[in-house]
Write an enzyme that holds these catalytic residues in place. Structure first.
Site, PDB file in Angstrom:
ATOM      1  CB  CYS A 371      -0.913  -0.011   1.223  1.00 54.81           C
ATOM      2  SG  CYS A 371      -2.002   1.416   1.356  1.00 54.81           S
ATOM      3  CD  GLU A 405      -1.312  -6.533  -2.241  1.00 56.69           C
ATOM      4  OE1 GLU A 405      -2.505  -6.435  -1.897  1.00 56.69           O
ATOM      5  OE2 GLU A 405      -0.398  -6.809  -1.445  1.00 56.69           O
TER       6      GLU A 405
END
Length: 513
Positions: A371, A405
């Site tokens: 993140c 990600e």
């Protein structure tokens, strides 16, 4: 600009379109799904908006609206006095039951077409229907037994990286490079860092909507499907000297949602409902920087490494704060599997949080970022690129190749594209002689797939004499020269690897050092 899906308005195949009813309405007649003209605060104009939710705060009704043809982050809570009820409103479409009562003919949905194959049974005279999915290749030994026994069942497909939708992949490796364009790209976060190229062929492969669903199991910060419909619950936050309007929903306690402003301590990230309680906390709070080890410092910024297992409360508060500005991630109370790398600016009052990225302690997919976020008050200043560069600097120190990600947010996607393009072009211009994609990936700590996608977006892959070669076009080189000239005038933020004091942490089975 990314807009909301309008499939509900245009109808679905096989179902007769029912026009939306229009007419005058009062406040008592307003409900979820109604579209009406609402005063947009930024432009000070009345724009068509749809009511998504209704709440009562301090005895007054508030409506959560989405402005048509605007990004979802611009949705907001508005009072009733911002509605223009002197103009007609559009009432929501009736459901199937209401449509039948109103006399609308609703045709049934078409039946699901099964992919079946009709053929002659091998051992008998009847026609049998055999599913194509069950027809698997058989060897000669098994063919001799087909006359007296039914065909063997199809082998169960092995699940490789199931996503949110439950799609599975068979144990077959297929390499495909899509080159479709993406529509309506938002404005990039960091001004001056994006190379404006007309030919970007790798849009679909890097698009967060077209990327395969990420893992939702332990250790993943990917968003779950039950949070998609949640609306923003906070109106305004004060962090440090900045008043910031949130973009998305974040699961703060319910009692905080009725307050006009939520006060957040910029050092410990604790949140308070009233200014008086916040002022008392500031007199007692002794924290002046993120509660971790400072692993990097230069003249502009510092980086702190925070272990989610050792600082659970602080890490959870950071997750709540970041969820206000990230729509593709979710908040986990279990922050033990993550390390948080926080970028701060320094002054006489302490180290002020600018942005951060999280990283799994042991990512099975090789992700170097789980993140990433730059706080809105510090965006468009080059800090986003600095966070990305620092994540790859850590990957180089680890001797690994990393990738963020998926899926990425729209602003995060643009920032990564700009960084990848700039890094790949610099590496090619510095290279003398031949170089392969794998060598470029190893040098920049990027995955070969990211390097290949970047070369496609730059239109740098050519087919020459029976093989693919890497060749930069004149337009790319000219754009690079303009970017260098702009950086000489405005300056460029960068990471100095020699100032990084850090060794890759080694974790035992129980997350111990």
């Amino acid at each position: 600009m990314v807009t909301r899906d309008a499939s509900a308005d245009v109808g679905t195949p096989g179902v007769e379109a029912v026009p939306r009813e229009k007419g005058m309405a009062t406040l008592e007649q307003l409900r979820i799904g109604v579209k009406l003209h609402t005063l947009h605060g930024a432009s000070n104009e009345h724009r068509l908006a749809e009511i998504l939710s209704i709440q009562t705060r301090k005895g007054q009704p508030y409506y959560y609206v989405h402005y048509e043809e605007f990004n979802k982050r611009l949705d907001e809570w508005v009072p009733a006095d911002r509605f223009d009820l002197t103009r007609e409103v559009e009432f929501p479409l009736p459901d199937a039951g209401d449509a039948k009562k109103a006399g609308h003919a609703v045709s049934p949905a078409p039946p699901v077409q099964k992919n079946l194959k009709r053929g002659r049974a091998v051992g008998g005279g009847r026609d049998s229907i055999t599913s194509i999915a069950a027809c698997t290749p058989v060897n000669k030994r098994s063919r001799r037994a087909l006359g007296s026994s039914p065909p063997p069942p199809a082998p169960k497909a092995e699940s490789v990286g199931l996503g949110e939708g439950g799609d599975s992949e068979v144990n077959t490796t297929v390499v495909a490079i899509p080159t479709e364009d993406i529509d309506s790209t938002p404005i990039p976060e960091d001004d001056g860092d994006t190379m404006d190229l007309d030919k970007e062929k790798d849009q679909k492969a890097l698009d967060p909507q077209s990327a395969p669903p990420a893992r939702t199991g332990h250790g993943s910060m990917s968003k779950s499907t039950n949070e998609i419909s949640k609306v923003r619950n906070l109106s305004q936050i004060q962090i440090g000297q900045h008043l910031v309007e949130p973009w998305y929903f974040s699961p703060y306690p319910v009692e905080f949602t009725e307050e006009d402003t939520i006060y957040i301590c910029e050092f410990c990230l604790s949140f308070f409902a009233t200014e008086r309680v916040f002022a008392r906390h500031r007199q007692k709070c002794t924290l002046l920087h993120p509660p971790g080890n400072e692993i990097y410092r230069d003249d502009a910024v510092s980086f702190f490494e925070v272990d989610g297992r050792r600082q659970r409360t602080w890490a959870r508060n950071l997750s709540l704060l970041s969820k206000l500005f990230l729509d593709h991630k979710t908040v986990y109370s279990d922050v033990d599997p993550f390390l948080f790398y926080c970028m701060c600016t320094r002054d006489a009052f302490g180290c002020h949080l600018v942005g951060y990225f999280s990283k799994e302690k042991g990512s099975p997919d090789g992700y170097n970022v789980a993140c990433i976020l730059t706080l809105p008050q510090y965006q468009r200043s080059g800090y986003g690129r600095l966070l990305i560069e620092f994540s790859y600097t850590l990957s180089k120190r680890e001797g690994k190749q990393g990738s963020p990600e998926k899926p990425l947010s729209d602003l995060g996607l643009l920032s990564y594209r700009a960084y990848w393009q700039e890094t790949v072009v610099d590496a090619l211009l510095e290279t003398k002689g031949e170089v392969t994609v794998d060598e470029l990936a190893q040098r920049m700590a990027m995955t070969p797939a990211d390097v290949l996608h970047t070369l496609l977006s730059l239109n740098a892959l050519k087919f020459y004499k029976g093989q693919h070669v890497i060749c930069l076009t004149d337009a790319v080189i000219a754009q690079k020269e303009k970017q260098k000239e702009k950086q000489r005038v405005k300056g460029k933020r960068c990471i100095f690897p020699e100032k990084l004091i850090w060794k890759p942490p080694v974790f035992m089975g129980a997350w111990n050092w």
